[in-house]
Scaffold this motif. Structure first.
Motif, PDB file in Angstrom:
ATOM      1  N   PHE A 184      23.814  -7.920  31.112  1.00 55.08           N
ATOM      2  CA  PHE A 184      22.394  -7.782  31.467  1.00 55.08           C
ATOM      3  C   PHE A 184      21.508  -7.926  30.227  1.00 55.08           C
ATOM      4  O   PHE A 184      20.569  -7.161  30.009  1.00 55.08           O
ATOM      5  N   ARG A 185      21.811  -8.950  29.431  1.00 53.13           N
ATOM      6  CA  ARG A 185      21.012  -9.236  28.234  1.00 53.13           C
ATOM      7  C   ARG A 185      19.806 -10.087  28.652  1.00 53.13           C
ATOM      8  O   ARG A 185      19.766 -11.296  28.442  1.00 53.13           O
ATOM      9  N   TYR A 186      18.847  -9.421  29.234  1.00 50.50           N
ATOM     10  CA  TYR A 186      17.704 -10.119  29.817  1.00 50.50           C
ATOM     11  C   TYR A 186      16.862 -10.808  28.748  1.00 50.50           C
ATOM     12  O   TYR A 186      16.395 -11.929  28.951  1.00 50.50           O
ATOM     13  N   GLY A 187      16.645 -10.141  27.630  1.00 43.39           N
ATOM     14  CA  GLY A 187      15.868 -10.753  26.560  1.00 43.39           C
ATOM     15  C   GLY A 187      16.542 -11.987  25.999  1.00 43.39           C
ATOM     16  O   GLY A 187      15.896 -13.018  25.766  1.00 43.39           O
ATOM     17  N   TYR A 188      17.857 -11.916  25.801  1.00 47.49           N
ATOM     18  CA  TYR A 188      18.613 -13.052  25.287  1.00 47.49           C
ATOM     19  C   TYR A 188      18.619 -14.204  26.296  1.00 47.49           C
ATOM     20  O   TYR A 188      18.485 -15.373  25.923  1.00 47.49           O
ATOM     21  N   ALA A 189      18.752 -13.865  27.581  1.00 50.65           N
ATOM     22  CA  ALA A 189      18.716 -14.895  28.619  1.00 50.65           C
ATOM     23  C   ALA A 189      17.357 -15.580  28.665  1.00 50.65           C
ATOM     24  O   ALA A 189      17.266 -16.795  28.876  1.00 50.65           O
ATOM     25  N   ASN A 190      16.288 -14.825  28.446  1.00 53.30           N
ATOM     26  CA  ASN A 190      14.958 -15.428  28.426  1.00 53.30           C
ATOM     27  C   ASN A 190      14.782 -16.354  27.238  1.00 53.30           C
ATOM     28  O   ASN A 190      14.071 -17.361  27.330  1.00 53.30           O
ATOM     29  N   PHE A 240       7.535 -13.749  26.274  1.00 53.79           N
ATOM     30  CA  PHE A 240       7.371 -12.441  25.619  1.00 53.79           C
ATOM     31  C   PHE A 240       8.717 -11.720  25.467  1.00 53.79           C
ATOM     32  O   PHE A 240       9.075 -11.254  24.379  1.00 53.79           O
ATOM     33  N   TYR A 241       9.476 -11.639  26.553  1.00 50.89           N
ATOM     34  CA  TYR A 241      10.740 -10.899  26.519  1.00 50.89           C
ATOM     35  C   TYR A 241      11.826 -11.619  25.726  1.00 50.89           C
ATOM     36  O   TYR A 241      12.832 -11.006  25.363  1.00 50.89           O
ATOM     37  N   SER A 242      11.635 -12.912  25.463  1.00 54.89           N
ATOM     38  CA  SER A 242      12.641 -13.629  24.672  1.00 54.89           C
ATOM     39  C   SER A 242      12.710 -13.126  23.235  1.00 54.89           C
ATOM     40  O   SER A 242      13.694 -13.394  22.539  1.00 54.89           O
ATOM     41  N   PHE A 243      11.692 -12.398  22.804  1.00 57.80           N
ATOM     42  CA  PHE A 243      11.682 -11.836  21.453  1.00 57.80           C
ATOM     43  C   PHE A 243      12.087 -10.356  21.440  1.00 57.80           C
ATOM     44  O   PHE A 243      11.858  -9.664  20.451  1.00 57.80           O
ATOM     45  N   THR A 244      12.695  -9.909  22.536  1.00 60.24           N
ATOM     46  CA  THR A 244      13.093  -8.502  22.639  1.00 60.24           C
ATOM     47  C   THR A 244      14.579  -8.398  22.965  1.00 60.24           C
ATOM     48  O   THR A 244      15.245  -9.396  23.256  1.00 60.24           O
ATOM     49  N   ASP A 245      15.082  -7.162  22.966  1.00 53.58           N
ATOM     50  CA  ASP A 245      16.474  -6.892  23.343  1.00 53.58           C
ATOM     51  C   ASP A 245      16.551  -6.198  24.695  1.00 53.58           C
ATOM     52  O   ASP A 245      17.522  -5.495  24.979  1.00 53.58           O
ATOM     53  N   TRP A 246      15.528  -6.387  25.536  1.00 52.01           N
ATOM     54  CA  TRP A 246      15.477  -5.699  26.835  1.00 52.01           C
ATOM     55  C   TRP A 246      16.658  -6.127  27.706  1.00 52.01           C
ATOM     56  O   TRP A 246      17.018  -7.308  27.769  1.00 52.01           O
ATOM     57  N   ASN A 247      17.219  -5.154  28.435  1.00 54.72           N
ATOM     58  CA  ASN A 247      18.352  -5.448  29.316  1.00 54.72           C
ATOM     59  C   ASN A 247      17.960  -5.436  30.791  1.00 54.72           C
ATOM     60  O   ASN A 247      18.843  -5.412  31.664  1.00 54.72           O
ATOM     61  N   ALA A 248      16.666  -5.425  31.090  1.00 54.57           N
ATOM     62  CA  ALA A 248      16.122  -5.459  32.460  1.00 54.57           C
ATOM     63  C   ALA A 248      16.332  -4.160  33.213  1.00 54.57           C
ATOM     64  O   ALA A 248      15.917  -4.046  34.368  1.00 54.57           O
ATOM     65  N   LEU A 249      16.964  -3.147  32.596  1.00 51.59           N
ATOM     66  CA  LEU A 249      17.209  -1.861  33.247  1.00 51.59           C
ATOM     67  C   LEU A 249      16.495  -0.725  32.526  1.00 51.59           C
ATOM     68  O   LEU A 249      15.939   0.164  33.162  1.00 51.59           O
ATOM     69  N   ALA A 250      16.523  -0.773  31.201  1.00 55.16           N
ATOM     70  CA  ALA A 250      15.898   0.293  30.423  1.00 55.16           C
ATOM     71  C   ALA A 250      14.376   0.173  30.452  1.00 55.16           C
ATOM     72  O   ALA A 250      13.837  -0.920  30.639  1.00 55.16           O
ATOM     73  N   GLN A 251      13.700   1.295  30.279  1.00 56.79           N
ATOM     74  CA  GLN A 251      12.242   1.297  30.269  1.00 56.79           C
ATOM     75  C   GLN A 251      11.679   0.948  28.897  1.00 56.79           C
ATOM     76  O   GLN A 251      10.476   0.717  28.770  1.00 56.79           O
ATOM     77  N   THR A 252      12.525   0.961  27.885  1.00 60.83           N
ATOM     78  CA  THR A 252      12.081   0.646  26.534  1.00 60.83           C
ATOM     79  C   THR A 252      12.852  -0.560  26.003  1.00 60.83           C
ATOM     80  O   THR A 252      13.935  -0.892  26.495  1.00 60.83           O
ATOM     81  N   PHE A 253      12.274  -1.206  25.019  1.00 58.07           N
ATOM     82  CA  PHE A 253      12.930  -2.333  24.360  1.00 58.07           C
ATOM     83  C   PHE A 253      12.402  -2.432  22.940  1.00 58.07           C
ATOM     84  O   PHE A 253      11.405  -1.786  22.570  1.00 58.07           O
ATOM     85  N   HIS A 254      13.073  -3.250  22.143  1.00 58.38           N
ATOM     86  CA  HIS A 254      12.689  -3.437  20.751  1.00 58.38           C
ATOM     87  C   HIS A 254      12.490  -4.925  20.486  1.00 58.38           C
ATOM     88  O   HIS A 254      13.214  -5.767  21.029  1.00 58.38           O
ATOM     89  N   PHE A 255      11.524  -5.230  19.656  1.00 58.74           N
ATOM     90  CA  PHE A 255      11.307  -6.613  19.257  1.00 58.74           C
ATOM     91  C   PHE A 255      12.353  -6.998  18.210  1.00 58.74           C
ATOM     92  O   PHE A 255      12.591  -6.266  17.251  1.00 58.74           O
ATOM     93  N   VAL A 256      12.955  -8.158  18.426  1.00 62.16           N
ATOM     94  CA  VAL A 256      14.014  -8.620  17.526  1.00 62.16           C
ATOM     95  C   VAL A 256      13.654  -9.953  16.878  1.00 62.16           C
ATOM     96  O   VAL A 256      14.502 -10.574  16.221  1.00 62.16           O
ATOM     97  N   GLY A 257      12.426 -10.407  17.070  1.00 59.55           N
ATOM     98  CA  GLY A 257      11.996 -11.659  16.451  1.00 59.55           C
ATOM     99  C   GLY A 257      12.730 -12.864  17.021  1.00 59.55           C
ATOM    100  O   GLY A 257      12.932 -12.980  18.230  1.00 59.55           O
ATOM    101  N   PHE A 258      13.165 -13.750  16.137  1.00 59.39           N
ATOM    102  CA  PHE A 258      13.847 -14.984  16.542  1.00 59.39           C
ATOM    103  C   PHE A 258      15.371 -14.842  16.566  1.00 59.39           C
ATOM    104  O   PHE A 258      16.063 -15.842  16.646  1.00 59.39           O
ATOM    105  N   SER A 259      15.862 -13.606  16.504  1.00 51.62           N
ATOM    106  CA  SER A 259      17.318 -13.418  16.442  1.00 51.62           C
ATOM    107  C   SER A 259      18.012 -13.918  17.709  1.00 51.62           C
ATOM    108  O   SER A 259      19.140 -14.420  17.653  1.00 51.62           O
ATOM    109  N   ASN A 260      17.351 -13.799  18.887  1.00 53.99           N
ATOM    110  CA  ASN A 260      17.943 -14.319  20.123  1.00 53.99           C
ATOM    111  C   ASN A 260      18.088 -15.836  20.071  1.00 53.99           C
ATOM    112  O   ASN A 260      19.111 -16.393  20.498  1.00 53.99           O
TER     113      ASN A 260
END
Length: 319
Positions: A285-291, A61-81
């Motif tokens: 802390f690019r958690y979404g990209y790491a996922n 799920f988080y692999s499609f987001t830009d979440w940094n594991a610290l912020a409470q919000t994130f945005h969906f970025v599709g397959f860009s990661n």
């Protein structure tokens, strides 16, 4: 006559009733056995579900987001990661090819050496237990401890030994040089993991029917021919298991590299798991990209192991 018919019907019913009751009791016992097995499996399934299945779904799920594991919000970025990992991340590509190289070496050397050791120990009658314990003991240590122990050996012991003329070949930059450090990692991994594979092969060798080997000896087959045409086909199920474990472990290797070289010098010995770790916790802390990278690694391991198991399963034979 009607009374005689009633008596015969009653006798038939009395004969059928024990059979029905015995079937029902067997069915009840079977149900109880199934329930007891499910209860035994339930704790392991709970741990699997909580600590493996849910995190895997979350990573997807988080692999499609830009979440940094610290912020409470994130945005969906599709397959860009995923696109960035393949297209704009040379470090990740390098870690993939280094991991592939490490896996290929481990797959060949670990299985070949473990099988040869198992064949050697099986020929020892009196000292079988001693050699089995000796070669399995490294596997009882944590891989982190083994890596730290070898780090001390490579940095302090071998340089001192190299001062002797007979050991001058040991004067190598075991950890400081990119080419040599790869073999240092390989040595530690093989030293630690061969014993476990050896035990699996030994168990399989004990199941090879003796009459097949005796018949081959009578027919004049030499030891190498008996190994190729009898032993290896009969232990193919063990080869499938060991190949699966080797591929799975080698692709996910992290601890030995982290403890021995930390991916250095530079990023020359960085494996995929270490690259993912740094992306999530050491860089930005690019958690979404790491996922996304973790899901790529998961899919690679899944596809390769499925192909390996399918190919080797076809070569298995029954005793």
């Amino acid at each position: 006559m009607p009374q005689l018919g009633k008596q015969s019907n009653q006798i038939a019913i009395n004969q059928v009733q024990p059979k029905i009751s015995s079937k029902s009791s067997l069915s009840l016992k079977k149900q109880k056995g199934t329930l007891s097995l499910l209860l035994f499996v339930l704790p392991a399934f709970i741990f699997y579900f909580v600590f493996l299945l849910i995190p895997t779904i979350g990573a997807g799920f988080y692999s499609f987001t830009d979440w940094n594991a610290l912020a409470q919000t994130f945005h969906f970025v599709g397959f860009s990661n995923y696109i960035e990992a393949f297209k704009d991340d040379p470090d990740f590509r390098h870690s993939f090819f280094f991991t592939l190289k490490y896996t290929a070496f481990m797959f060949v050397f670990q299985n070949v050496i473990a099988l040869l050791l198992a064949l050697f120990i099986e020929t020892r009658v009196r000292t079988k237990g001693f050699f089995r314990t000796l070669f399995f003991m490294p596997n009882m240590l944590s891989l982190i401890i083994s890596a730290l122990m070898f780090s001390f050996i490579f940095s302090n012991v071998l340089p001192e030994l190299s001062k002797k003329a007979i050991f001058h070949l040991l004067d190598q930059p075991w950890i400081g040089d990119a080419k040599v450090s790869f073999y240092s990692i390989l040595i530690v991994s093989l030293w630690h993991g061969i014993g476990y594979m050896m035990v699996i092969y030994m168990a399989a060798l004990q199941g090879v029917p003796s009459h097949l080997k005796e018949a081959a000896m009578i027919d004049g087959a030499n030891p190498f021919q008996r190994l190729i045409h009898i032993t290896i086909p009969m232990i193919m199920h063990a080869i499938t298991i060991c190949a699966f474990l080797t591929l799975n472990g080698a692709f996910k290797v992290f601890d030995v590299v982290y403890a021995l070289t930390a991916g250095g010098p530079g990023r020359s010995t960085q494996v995929m798991a270490l690259n993912i770790y740094e992306e999530a916790f050491s860089n930005n802390f690019r958690y979404g990209y790491a996922n996304a990278k973790a899901m790529i690694l998961f899919l690679i391991v899944l596809v390769i192991t499925l192909i390996q198991v399918k190919v080797l399963k076809k070569k298995e034979v029954e005793a």
